[in-house]
Scaffold this motif. Structure first.
Motif, mmCIF file in Angstrom:
data_model
loop_
_atom_site.group_PDB
_atom_site.id
_atom_site.type_symbol
_atom_site.label_atom_id
_atom_site.label_comp_id
_atom_site.label_asym_id
_atom_site.label_seq_id
_atom_site.Cartn_x
_atom_site.Cartn_y
_atom_site.Cartn_z
ATOM 1 N N ASP A 30 -4.544 -5.990 16.415
ATOM 2 C CA ASP A 30 -5.795 -6.236 17.136
ATOM 3 C C ASP A 30 -5.799 -5.539 18.499
ATOM 4 O OD1 ASP A 30 -3.823 -7.900 18.121
ATOM 5 O OD2 ASP A 30 -5.140 -9.621 18.431
ATOM 6 N N LYS A 147 -11.782 3.651 3.180
ATOM 7 C CA LYS A 147 -11.766 2.247 2.770
ATOM 8 C C LYS A 147 -10.497 1.905 2.002
ATOM 9 C CE LYS A 147 -16.784 1.665 2.739
ATOM 10 N NZ LYS A 147 -17.967 1.283 1.921
ATOM 11 N N ALA A 150 -7.841 1.316 4.509
ATOM 12 C CA ALA A 150 -8.072 0.028 5.169
ATOM 13 C C ALA A 150 -7.598 -1.121 4.277
ATOM 14 C CB ALA A 150 -9.549 -0.134 5.507
ATOM 15 N N LEU A 151 -7.871 -1.039 2.975
ATOM 16 C CA LEU A 151 -7.397 -2.071 2.051
ATOM 17 C C LEU A 151 -5.872 -2.098 2.006
ATOM 18 C CD1 LEU A 151 -9.856 -1.626 -0.960
ATOM 19 C CD2 LEU A 151 -9.771 -3.563 0.620
ATOM 20 N N ASP A 153 -3.818 -1.241 4.432
ATOM 21 C CA ASP A 153 -3.357 -1.864 5.678
ATOM 22 C C ASP A 153 -3.490 -3.388 5.603
ATOM 23 O OD1 ASP A 153 -2.782 0.604 6.766
ATOM 24 O OD2 ASP A 153 -4.666 0.764 7.882
ATOM 25 N N MET A 154 -4.635 -3.855 5.071
ATOM 26 C CA MET A 154 -4.837 -5.297 4.936
ATOM 27 C C MET A 154 -3.804 -5.916 4.002
ATOM 28 S SD MET A 154 -9.005 -5.395 4.625
ATOM 29 C CE MET A 154 -8.978 -7.108 4.064
ATOM 30 N N ALA A 155 -3.526 -5.225 2.893
ATOM 31 C CA ALA A 155 -2.570 -5.762 1.923
ATOM 32 C C ALA A 155 -1.156 -5.787 2.489
ATOM 33 C CB ALA A 155 -2.621 -4.925 0.644
ATOM 34 N N GLU A 157 -0.465 -6.200 5.704
ATOM 35 C CA GLU A 157 -0.452 -7.274 6.694
ATOM 36 C C GLU A 157 -0.452 -8.645 6.019
ATOM 37 O OE1 GLU A 157 -3.671 -6.827 9.390
ATOM 38 O OE2 GLU A 157 -3.112 -4.795 9.997
ATOM 39 N N ASN A 158 -1.061 -8.733 4.838
ATOM 40 C CA ASN A 158 -1.151 -9.998 4.096
ATOM 41 C C ASN A 158 -0.680 -9.765 2.664
ATOM 42 O OD1 ASN A 158 -2.869 -11.759 6.115
ATOM 43 N ND2 ASN A 158 -3.872 -9.753 6.014
ATOM 44 N N HIS A 163 -6.661 -7.483 -2.357
ATOM 45 C CA HIS A 163 -7.773 -7.135 -1.473
ATOM 46 C C HIS A 163 -8.616 -6.071 -2.159
ATOM 47 C CE1 HIS A 163 -5.800 -9.175 1.971
ATOM 48 N NE2 HIS A 163 -4.695 -8.775 1.354
ATOM 49 N N ASP A 165 -12.665 -3.931 -2.861
ATOM 50 C CA ASP A 165 -13.928 -3.461 -2.298
ATOM 51 C C ASP A 165 -14.612 -2.561 -3.318
ATOM 52 O OD1 ASP A 165 -15.987 -3.050 -0.541
ATOM 53 O OD2 ASP A 165 -14.808 -1.988 0.974
#
Length: 245
Positions: A30, A147, A150-151, A153-155, A157-158, A163, A165
């Motif tokens: 963040d 995108k 981005a997915l 990166d999200m995966a 992190e979590n 994840h 789209d």
């Protein structure tokens, strides 16, 4: 030259995010995102204002004055001390020129606009109109890369959560990451599910993902299993597994 501003803004923001990450390796995601957004506003204010404001109001609120050839066609765009002028031509909003504005100063933006208009160099040329028609395949691949990353990166992190789209109305993409830690060693398995929609045509979706989403993956680390760790495979869905060493 006619170029869609939205993917340009996205690519600039992605580049700034990467640059900030490299220079501040200890920062949280963040913090990196906030700094990238600050740099985006500071360095590319007119482009950002153009993409945001003209998406909501194509014409603008304030005509650009003293234009002999373009009066009541061209509107001012404000971004801090920077200015731009835009023109709405039916389905396309053109960002004609940008510059720094301070009334009375040498090189002030608005006298330059008047000069361009007087010389018939303000409005788009025939070549600009011809180049304004975007290549749908090129836009799809840019969206897929942006995108998809981005997915990913999200995966990361979590992990252990899928994840997904819908990208450019052409493919559905999902990313799932499993993390393994043995002693001081950490390894990942990245599972990507991809399925073409009826609107997709003209390209190999597996190749598109490999080239645009995970270009750093070595071919030896890629497999194409017939199962997914946590999901039932849907009709037409393909699975890519990348074993990250």
């Amino acid at each position: 030259m006619g170029v869609d501003a939205r993917p340009v803004v996205a690519r600039v923001r992605d580049a700034l995010f990467i640059d900030v990450t490299r220079k501040n390796s200890g920062w949280a995601v963040d913090q990196v995102g906030a700094e990238a957004d600050r740099k985006l506003r500071y360095r590319y204010g007119p482009l950002l204002a153009f993409a945001d404001e003209r998406a909501q109001q194509p014409e603008g609120r304030e005509w650009t004055k003293s234009l002999a050839n373009s009066f009541k066609k061209v509107f001012n765009l404000h971004a801090g001390e920077d200015r731009g002028v835009t023109w709405w031509d039916r389905d396309v909003v053109w960002l004609l020129t940008v510059g720094f504005h301070r009334s009375g100063s040498r090189g002030d933006f608005y006298p330059g606009v008047v000069k361009l208009d007087k010389q018939n160099e303000l409005m788009p040329t025939r070549e600009d109109f011809l180049s304004a028609d975007p290549d749908p395949t090129a836009e799809y691949l840019r969206d897929l890369g942006r995108k998809g990353r981005a997915l990913l990166d999200m995966a990361r992190e979590n992990p252990f959560t899928d994840h997904g789209d819908l990208i450019a109305q052409r493919v559905t993409l999902g990313v799932y990451v499993e993390v393994y830690v043995v002693g001081d060693d950490r390894a990942e398995e990245v599972w990507i599910r991809v399925r073409a929609t009826p609107d997709h045509h003209g390209s190999d979706i597996i190749r598109d993902v490999l080239v645009n989403v995970i270009p750093e993956a070595a071919p030896a680390d890629i497999s194409f299993p017939q199962k997914h760790p946590v999901r039932r495979i849907e009709s037409g869905e393909r699975i890519i597994c990348w074993a990250c060493p």
